[in-house]
Design an enzyme around this catalytic site. Structure first.
Site, short mmCIF file in Angstrom:
data_model
loop_
_atom_site.label_atom_id
_atom_site.label_comp_id
_atom_site.label_asym_id
_atom_site.label_seq_id
_atom_site.Cartn_x
_atom_site.Cartn_y
_atom_site.Cartn_z
N GLU A 37 -7.04 2.35 -7.11
CA GLU A 37 -7.98 2.07 -6.03
C GLU A 37 -9.39 1.91 -6.56
O GLU A 37 -9.70 2.26 -7.72
CB GLU A 37 -7.91 3.23 -5.00
CG GLU A 37 -8.82 3.11 -3.79
CD GLU A 37 -8.59 1.86 -2.96
OE1 GLU A 37 -8.96 0.75 -3.43
OE2 GLU A 37 -8.04 1.98 -1.85
N ARG A 79 0.34 8.69 -5.80
CA ARG A 79 0.67 8.26 -4.43
C ARG A 79 1.26 6.85 -4.43
O ARG A 79 2.11 6.53 -3.57
CB ARG A 79 -0.54 8.36 -3.51
CG ARG A 79 -1.77 7.56 -3.92
CD ARG A 79 -2.94 7.94 -3.01
NE ARG A 79 -4.16 7.21 -3.25
CZ ARG A 79 -5.11 7.54 -4.12
NH1 ARG A 79 -4.93 8.61 -4.89
NH2 ARG A 79 -6.22 6.83 -4.24
N ARG A 118 0.85 -1.20 0.00
CA ARG A 118 0.00 0.00 0.00
C ARG A 118 0.88 1.25 0.00
O ARG A 118 1.94 1.29 0.64
CB ARG A 118 -0.91 0.03 1.22
CG ARG A 118 -1.92 1.18 1.18
CD ARG A 118 -2.74 1.29 2.45
NE ARG A 118 -3.67 2.42 2.34
CZ ARG A 118 -4.36 2.91 3.36
NH1 ARG A 118 -4.24 2.37 4.58
NH2 ARG A 118 -5.18 3.94 3.19
N HIS A 119 0.42 2.28 -0.68
CA HIS A 119 1.14 3.55 -0.77
C HIS A 119 1.27 4.24 0.58
O HIS A 119 0.57 3.91 1.56
CB HIS A 119 0.42 4.49 -1.74
CG HIS A 119 -0.99 4.82 -1.30
ND1 HIS A 119 -1.28 5.75 -0.32
CD2 HIS A 119 -2.18 4.33 -1.71
CE1 HIS A 119 -2.57 5.83 -0.14
NE2 HIS A 119 -3.16 4.96 -0.97
N HIS A 143 -3.11 0.19 -3.66
CA HIS A 143 -3.96 0.90 -2.71
C HIS A 143 -4.63 -0.09 -1.77
O HIS A 143 -4.77 -1.27 -2.09
CB HIS A 143 -5.01 1.70 -3.48
CG HIS A 143 -4.40 2.58 -4.54
ND1 HIS A 143 -4.10 3.91 -4.32
CD2 HIS A 143 -4.02 2.32 -5.82
CE1 HIS A 143 -3.56 4.42 -5.42
NE2 HIS A 143 -3.50 3.48 -6.34
#
Length: 209
Positions: free
Chosen positions: A82, A58, A8-9, A149
């Site tokens: 996402e 991101r 995940r970012h 995401h």
């Protein structure tokens, strides 16, 4: 054996505020960049063979922190974005609850297709799962890191594992810059090796939106 790291970012200002990001391109904040650098130093030690990322900044910028340490290029894939949150994108969760109370209640209850133009969980899982499989297929027997995401990561991993969404609801959200590790080898297919791993103990994860 293929190892897939689904990462995940890092943190964004919208994460911190509880604002629905979905597919809005919100950049990392200073904390997110620090998280990405710290996680990248751990992931670099795994000697990845490939890095793939969502094309939203991101995630792409999180992946770039690992690329800077490994010298590997980052391949972007829009399928790794996402979940699309439709009419909720850009709203605070409190605003979503006020403006779309019925759909919000269904979402909170786990309805896979709550309305308000929110992407269904089935569509999300298939989109992310297919992209994750394609990323892994590019380096069979190697280690592939995919920066994506939180909500998408959970559904995509569930798709690969063959888990029903009711099972996935029992799996906690990934904290920012933490990851899930899957491995594939032999007839058993994909299996879960670790979840919510990161360079530091994870704080309680906010709902991935």
């Amino acid at each position: 054996m293929t190892r897939l790291i689904v990462w995940r970012h890092g943190n964004t200002d919208w994460n911190a505020a509880g604002r629905v990001q979905g597919q809005t391109d919100v950049p990392l904040n200073d904390l997110g960049r620090e998280q990405a650098a710290a996680a990248a130093s751990v992931l670099a030690a795994l000697r990845p063979d490939a890095i793939v990322a969502s094309d939203l900044s991101r995630a792409a910028d999180t992946a770039a922190a690992l690329a800077a340490l490994t010298g590997l290029p980052v391949r972007t894939d829009a399928r790794l974005r996402e979940r699309h949150f439709g009419r909720w994108q850009g709203l605070l969760l409190t605003e979503v609850a006020e403006r779309h109370p019925e759909e919000y209640a269904r979402w909170r209850a786990g309805d896979p297709d709550p309305g308000a133009d929110v992407e269904s969980l089935d569509d999300l899982g298939k989109r992310l799962g297919t992209a994750l499989q394609d990323a892994a297929d590019a380096a069979p027997g190697g280690t592939v890191v995919v920066a994506t995401h939180g909500g998408g990561a959970r559904q995509g991993c569930g798709y690969l594992l063959g888990w029903d969404r009711t099972v996935l609801r029992t799996i906690g959200s990934l904290s920012n810059c933490h990851w899930t590790e899957l491995r594939h080898g032999g007839p058993q297919g994909w299996h879960l090796r670790a979840h919510n791993v990161g360079p530091l103990p994870s704080a309680p994860a906010a709902e991935a939106v």
